[in-house]
Design a protein around this motif. Structure first.
Motif, PDB file in Angstrom:
ATOM      1  N   CYS A  34     -10.779   2.098  10.306  1.00 46.73           N
ATOM      2  CA  CYS A  34      -9.497   1.527  10.852  1.00 46.73           C
ATOM      3  C   CYS A  34      -8.331   2.235  10.762  1.00 46.73           C
ATOM      4  N   PRO A  35      -7.584   2.133  11.900  1.00 46.75           N
ATOM      5  CA  PRO A  35      -6.763   2.919  12.092  1.00 46.75           C
ATOM      6  C   PRO A  35      -4.956   2.527  11.723  1.00 46.75           C
ATOM      7  N   CYS A  36      -5.024   1.404  10.984  1.00 51.00           N
ATOM      8  CA  CYS A  36      -3.746   1.314  10.495  1.00 51.00           C
ATOM      9  C   CYS A  36      -3.162   2.108   9.153  1.00 51.00           C
ATOM     10  N   ALA A  37      -1.947   1.798   9.007  1.00 54.45           N
ATOM     11  CA  ALA A  37      -1.262   2.931   8.190  1.00 54.45           C
ATOM     12  C   ALA A  37      -1.977   2.931   6.823  1.00 54.45           C
ATOM     13  N   GLY A  38      -2.225   1.709   6.355  1.00 53.86           N
ATOM     14  CA  GLY A  38      -2.666   1.520   4.923  1.00 53.86           C
ATOM     15  C   GLY A  38      -4.386   2.378   4.960  1.00 53.86           C
ATOM     16  N   CYS A  39      -5.019   2.367   5.911  1.00 54.85           N
ATOM     17  CA  CYS A  39      -6.395   3.174   6.019  1.00 54.85           C
ATOM     18  C   CYS A  39      -6.492   4.512   6.469  1.00 54.85           C
ATOM     19  N   GLN A  40      -5.694   4.665   7.317  1.00 59.07           N
ATOM     20  CA  GLN A  40      -6.018   6.053   8.148  1.00 59.07           C
ATOM     21  C   GLN A  40      -6.314   7.059   7.483  1.00 59.07           C
ATOM     22  N   GLY A  41      -5.518   7.355   6.347  1.00 59.89           N
ATOM     23  CA  GLY A  41      -5.681   8.463   5.662  1.00 59.89           C
ATOM     24  C   GLY A  41      -7.348   8.847   5.265  1.00 59.89           C
ATOM     25  N   GLN A  76      -8.030  -6.168  17.830  1.00 53.05           N
ATOM     26  CA  GLN A  76      -7.579  -6.290  16.460  1.00 53.05           C
ATOM     27  C   GLN A  76      -8.516  -7.255  15.720  1.00 53.05           C
ATOM     28  N   HIS A  83      -7.810  -8.699   5.915  1.00 47.71           N
ATOM     29  CA  HIS A  83      -7.215  -7.277   6.401  1.00 47.71           C
ATOM     30  C   HIS A  83      -7.144  -7.418   8.018  1.00 47.71           C
ATOM     31  N   SER A  85      -4.666  -5.513   9.936  1.00 51.81           N
ATOM     32  CA  SER A  85      -3.459  -4.926  10.505  1.00 51.81           C
ATOM     33  C   SER A  85      -3.757  -3.469  11.388  1.00 51.81           C
ATOM     34  N   GLY A  86      -5.204  -3.256  11.620  1.00 50.92           N
ATOM     35  CA  GLY A  86      -5.790  -2.318  12.213  1.00 50.92           C
ATOM     36  C   GLY A  86      -5.998  -2.618  13.779  1.00 50.92           C
TER      37      GLY A  86
END
Ligand SMILES: [Zn+2]
Length: 100
Positions: A34-41, A76, A83, A85-86
């Motif tokens: 998932c590339p969203c800000a919360g997961c991308q790390g 999406q 969840h 947001s990705g």
């Protein structure tokens, strides 16, 4: 490259591309990428998975509730744990799918 058809088949997302090829991505892999800000790390620029023991996900995180096409360039997914947001651009989706 754009998908002409996307379907969930069992625990995989089956993507048919406009060149006639097909990609299959497990839902677990899709969620972990998932590339969203919360997961991308958790994922490097090539979409390679780096498991992070500090971010446990419930099994519902890998169940797809639905997915929407966004702006003709991305999908999406909406996950069973809420969840959503990705945004997976088609290019990114293809990289995730081919990065077995
Ligand atoms: Zn995410």
């Amino acid at each position: 490259m754009r998908p002409v058809d996307i379907q969930q088949i069992g625990n995989e997302l089956a993507v048919k591309w406009e060149d006639g090829t097909e990609s299959f991505v497990s839902l677990e892999k899709l969620r972990r990428c998932c590339p969203c800000a919360g997961c991308q790390g958790e994922v490097d620029i090539m979409g390679h998975l780096h498991k992070n023991p500090d971010r446990p996900l419930a099994s519902s995180a890998f169940e797809l509730t639905s997915f929407a096409m966004v702006g003709g360039y991305a999908i999406q997914p909406v996950w069973a744990d809420g969840h959503s947001s990705g945004l997976f651009s088609f290019d990114y989706l293809r990289r995730v799918a081919d990065g077995n």
